[in-house]
Motif scaffolding. Structure first.
Motif, PDB file in Angstrom:
ATOM      1  N   VAL A  45       0.844  -1.208   0.000  1.00 22.29           N
ATOM      2  CA  VAL A  45       0.000   0.000   0.000  1.00 22.29           C
ATOM      3  C   VAL A  45       0.872   1.248   0.000  1.00 22.29           C
ATOM      4  N   THR A  46       1.902   1.255   0.809  1.00 25.43           N
ATOM      5  CA  THR A  46       2.800   2.415   0.891  1.00 25.43           C
ATOM      6  C   THR A  46       3.438   2.715  -0.455  1.00 25.43           C
ATOM      7  N   ARG A  47       3.947   1.681  -1.106  1.00 25.56           N
ATOM      8  CA  ARG A  47       4.584   1.883  -2.416  1.00 25.56           C
ATOM      9  C   ARG A  47       3.601   2.441  -3.444  1.00 25.56           C
ATOM     10  N   MET A  48       2.385   1.898  -3.453  1.00 24.39           N
ATOM     11  CA  MET A  48       1.412   2.341  -4.441  1.00 24.39           C
ATOM     12  C   MET A  48       0.925   3.756  -4.146  1.00 24.39           C
ATOM     13  N   LEU A  49       0.761   4.086  -2.883  1.00 22.96           N
ATOM     14  CA  LEU A  49       0.346   5.454  -2.533  1.00 22.96           C
ATOM     15  C   LEU A  49       1.429   6.463  -2.910  1.00 22.96           C
ATOM     16  N   LYS A  50       2.674   6.086  -2.717  1.00 23.70           N
ATOM     17  CA  LYS A  50       3.765   6.977  -3.114  1.00 23.70           C
ATOM     18  C   LYS A  50       3.775   7.183  -4.631  1.00 23.70           C
ATOM     19  N   TYR A  51       3.445   6.123  -5.367  1.00 22.91           N
ATOM     20  CA  TYR A  51       3.330   6.253  -6.822  1.00 22.91           C
ATOM     21  C   TYR A  51       2.164   7.172  -7.171  1.00 22.91           C
ATOM     22  N   PHE A  52       1.010   6.980  -6.511  1.00 23.79           N
ATOM     23  CA  PHE A  52      -0.142   7.867  -6.730  1.00 23.79           C
ATOM     24  C   PHE A  52       0.237   9.321  -6.451  1.00 23.79           C
ATOM     25  N   GLN A  53       1.029   9.509  -5.390  1.00 20.24           N
ATOM     26  CA  GLN A  53       1.446  10.865  -5.028  1.00 20.24           C
ATOM     27  C   GLN A  53       2.339  11.461  -6.127  1.00 20.24           C
ATOM     28  N   SER A  54       3.246  10.664  -6.659  1.00 17.56           N
ATOM     29  CA  SER A  54       4.143  11.151  -7.718  1.00 17.56           C
ATOM     30  C   SER A  54       3.380  11.500  -8.986  1.00 17.56           C
ATOM     31  N   GLU A  55       2.208  10.860  -9.174  1.00 25.06           N
ATOM     32  CA  GLU A  55       1.376  11.126 -10.350  1.00 25.06           C
ATOM     33  C   GLU A  55       0.342  12.226 -10.092  1.00 25.06           C
ATOM     34  N   GLY A  56       0.387  12.824  -8.907  1.00 25.51           N
ATOM     35  CA  GLY A  56      -0.520  13.922  -8.590  1.00 25.51           C
ATOM     36  C   GLY A  56      -1.937  13.510  -8.246  1.00 25.51           C
ATOM     37  N   MET A  57      -2.135  12.229  -7.925  1.00 25.54           N
ATOM     38  CA  MET A  57      -3.477  11.757  -7.583  1.00 25.54           C
ATOM     39  C   MET A  57      -3.828  12.020  -6.125  1.00 25.54           C
ATOM     40  N   VAL A  58      -2.830  11.871  -5.249  1.00 23.01           N
ATOM     41  CA  VAL A  58      -3.048  12.031  -3.813  1.00 23.01           C
ATOM     42  C   VAL A  58      -1.862  12.756  -3.198  1.00 23.01           C
ATOM     43  N   SER A  59      -2.050  13.220  -1.985  1.00 24.17           N
ATOM     44  CA  SER A  59      -0.941  13.665  -1.149  1.00 24.17           C
ATOM     45  C   SER A  59      -1.069  12.937   0.177  1.00 24.17           C
ATOM     46  N   LEU A  60       0.059  12.627   0.762  1.00 24.54           N
ATOM     47  CA  LEU A  60       0.071  11.823   1.983  1.00 24.54           C
ATOM     48  C   LEU A  60       0.401  12.682   3.193  1.00 24.54           C
ATOM     49  N   PHE A  61      -0.227  12.358   4.305  1.00 22.61           N
ATOM     50  CA  PHE A  61       0.124  12.973   5.574  1.00 22.61           C
ATOM     51  C   PHE A  61       0.056  11.900   6.648  1.00 22.61           C
ATOM     52  N   ARG A  62       0.622  12.175   7.797  1.00 25.73           N
ATOM     53  CA  ARG A  62       0.665  11.181   8.870  1.00 25.73           C
ATOM     54  C   ARG A  62      -0.762  10.790   9.279  1.00 25.73           C
ATOM     55  N   GLY A  63      -1.076   9.524   9.080  1.00 31.13           N
ATOM     56  CA  GLY A  63      -2.389   9.023   9.477  1.00 31.13           C
ATOM     57  C   GLY A  63      -3.478   9.230   8.452  1.00 31.13           C
ATOM     58  N   GLY A  64      -3.081   9.586   7.201  1.00 25.78           N
ATOM     59  CA  GLY A  64      -4.140   9.783   6.226  1.00 25.78           C
ATOM     60  C   GLY A  64      -3.670  10.102   4.823  1.00 25.78           C
ATOM     61  N   VAL A  65      -4.669  10.288   3.950  1.00 24.86           N
ATOM     62  CA  VAL A  65      -4.443  10.546   2.530  1.00 24.86           C
ATOM     63  C   VAL A  65      -5.416  11.639   2.091  1.00 24.86           C
ATOM     64  N   THR A  66      -4.924  12.578   1.277  1.00 26.82           N
ATOM     65  CA  THR A  66      -5.794  13.571   0.664  1.00 26.82           C
ATOM     66  C   THR A  66      -5.863  13.313  -0.831  1.00 26.82           C
ATOM     67  N   ILE A  67      -7.061  13.230  -1.361  1.00 21.40           N
ATOM     68  CA  ILE A  67      -7.224  13.062  -2.803  1.00 21.40           C
ATOM     69  C   ILE A  67      -6.954  14.397  -3.483  1.00 21.40           C
ATOM     70  N   SER A  68      -5.937  14.412  -4.337  1.00 15.54           N
ATOM     71  CA  SER A  68      -5.559  15.648  -5.022  1.00 15.54           C
ATOM     72  C   SER A  68      -6.258  15.777  -6.371  1.00 15.54           C
ATOM     73  N   SER A  69      -6.457  14.645  -7.045  1.00 15.58           N
ATOM     74  CA  SER A  69      -7.115  14.654  -8.353  1.00 15.58           C
ATOM     75  C   SER A  69      -8.116  13.512  -8.418  1.00 15.58           C
ATOM     76  N   ARG A  70      -9.359  13.821  -8.128  1.00 22.77           N
ATOM     77  CA  ARG A  70     -10.418  12.815  -8.202  1.00 22.77           C
ATOM     78  C   ARG A  70     -10.553  12.290  -9.641  1.00 22.77           C
ATOM     79  N   LYS A  71     -10.363  13.189 -10.607  1.00 27.91           N
ATOM     80  CA  LYS A  71     -10.496  12.807 -12.013  1.00 27.91           C
ATOM     81  C   LYS A  71      -9.496  11.711 -12.387  1.00 27.91           C
ATOM     82  N   LYS A  72      -8.233  11.863 -11.938  1.00 24.55           N
ATOM     83  CA  LYS A  72      -7.209  10.865 -12.249  1.00 24.55           C
ATOM     84  C   LYS A  72      -7.519   9.534 -11.566  1.00 24.55           C
ATOM     85  N   LEU A  73      -7.987   9.590 -10.320  1.00 27.36           N
ATOM     86  CA  LEU A  73      -8.335   8.359  -9.610  1.00 27.36           C
ATOM     87  C   LEU A  73      -9.505   7.657 -10.294  1.00 27.36           C
ATOM     88  N   GLU A  74     -10.508   8.418 -10.678  1.00 28.55           N
ATOM     89  CA  GLU A  74     -11.665   7.828 -11.335  1.00 28.55           C
ATOM     90  C   GLU A  74     -11.269   7.188 -12.669  1.00 28.55           C
TER      91      GLU A  74
END
Length: 227
Positions: A193-222
């Protein structure tokens, strides 16, 4: 634990078979049903040996999951307001052995019809047995969908789907959920999960913070979830 009048009214409205019951059956439920609050993270059912009865969610939400011999978890369905769970009364279901655990994902108010009482209704009233069969069918469909996702869907797509679902649950693009909890939902390892979230972050889909995730681009995730 006793059920309040307002909670009893909620139960009457939420159970589709209520009006098909006799007066004696209704009084039996009223006399034996209970209500209790479950704190976030608290377990309220643990495997087939824990036979509570029919669970009905009044508020909050619960998570039903299975646990492997190695301790790995995977969420098979979630329960929200007005949802019912029959597998918490699995001991009354003949030829079904299903070790499901249930825990609260948020503080939840739960109503309970004891197994013995619900079993009496199920065996004597067609409307109740029809509801039971429909509920079992629906939950097994949930299980089969999860198995299909695990076997045939790439992990990046599953994770994208989960983040969008969690956003709907929390009503926000800021998700207060740990990577360990995400791994448990998806039946994976935290490191994956950590590796994939970091990849999502590098692609601008999410940003990570301690204890959570912020969706940065709902369009990209969808877009990813629909691949």
């Amino acid at each position: 634990m006793a059920i309040a009048k307002t909670e009893l009214e909620f139960m009457k409205e939420a159970l589709p078979f209520w009006n098909a019951l006799s007066q004696n059956q209704k009084e039996r439920i009223e006399a034996t049903a209970s209500a209790f609050t479950v704190k976030k993270g608290q377990s309220l059912h643990d495997g087939s040996q824990d036979c509570l009865g029919l669970i009905l969610v009044k508020s909050g939400h619960l998570r039903a999951y299975i646990l492997s011999d190695t301790g790995k978890e995977i969420t098979i369905y979630r329960l929200f307001e007005r949802d019912a769970c029959i597998f918490s009364a699995a001991c009354m279901l003949k030829n079904i052995t299903f070790d499901i655990s249930i825990e609260a994902e948020s503080e939840s108010r739960v109503l309970l019809i004891p197994t013995a009482v619900y079993n009496e209704l199920n065996e004597s009233t067609l409307a109740v047995s029809g509801f039971t069969n429909q509920l079992i069918s629906s939950r097994f469909s949930d299980v089969m969908w999860i198995m299909e996702q695990v076997l045939f869907t790439s992990f990046d797509r599953r994770l994208a789907n989960f983040l969008l679902e969690q956003s709907a649950v929390e009503g926000s693009d800021t998700l207060h959920i740990t990577q360990e909890a995400i791994a448990n939902h998806l039946g994976s390892a935290r490191e994956v999960v950590t590796r994939m979230l970091k990849y999502f972050q590098s692609e601008g889909m999410v940003s990570l913070f301690r204890g959570g995730v912020t969706i940065s681009s709902r369009k990209k995730l969808e877009k990813l979830s629909e691949k």
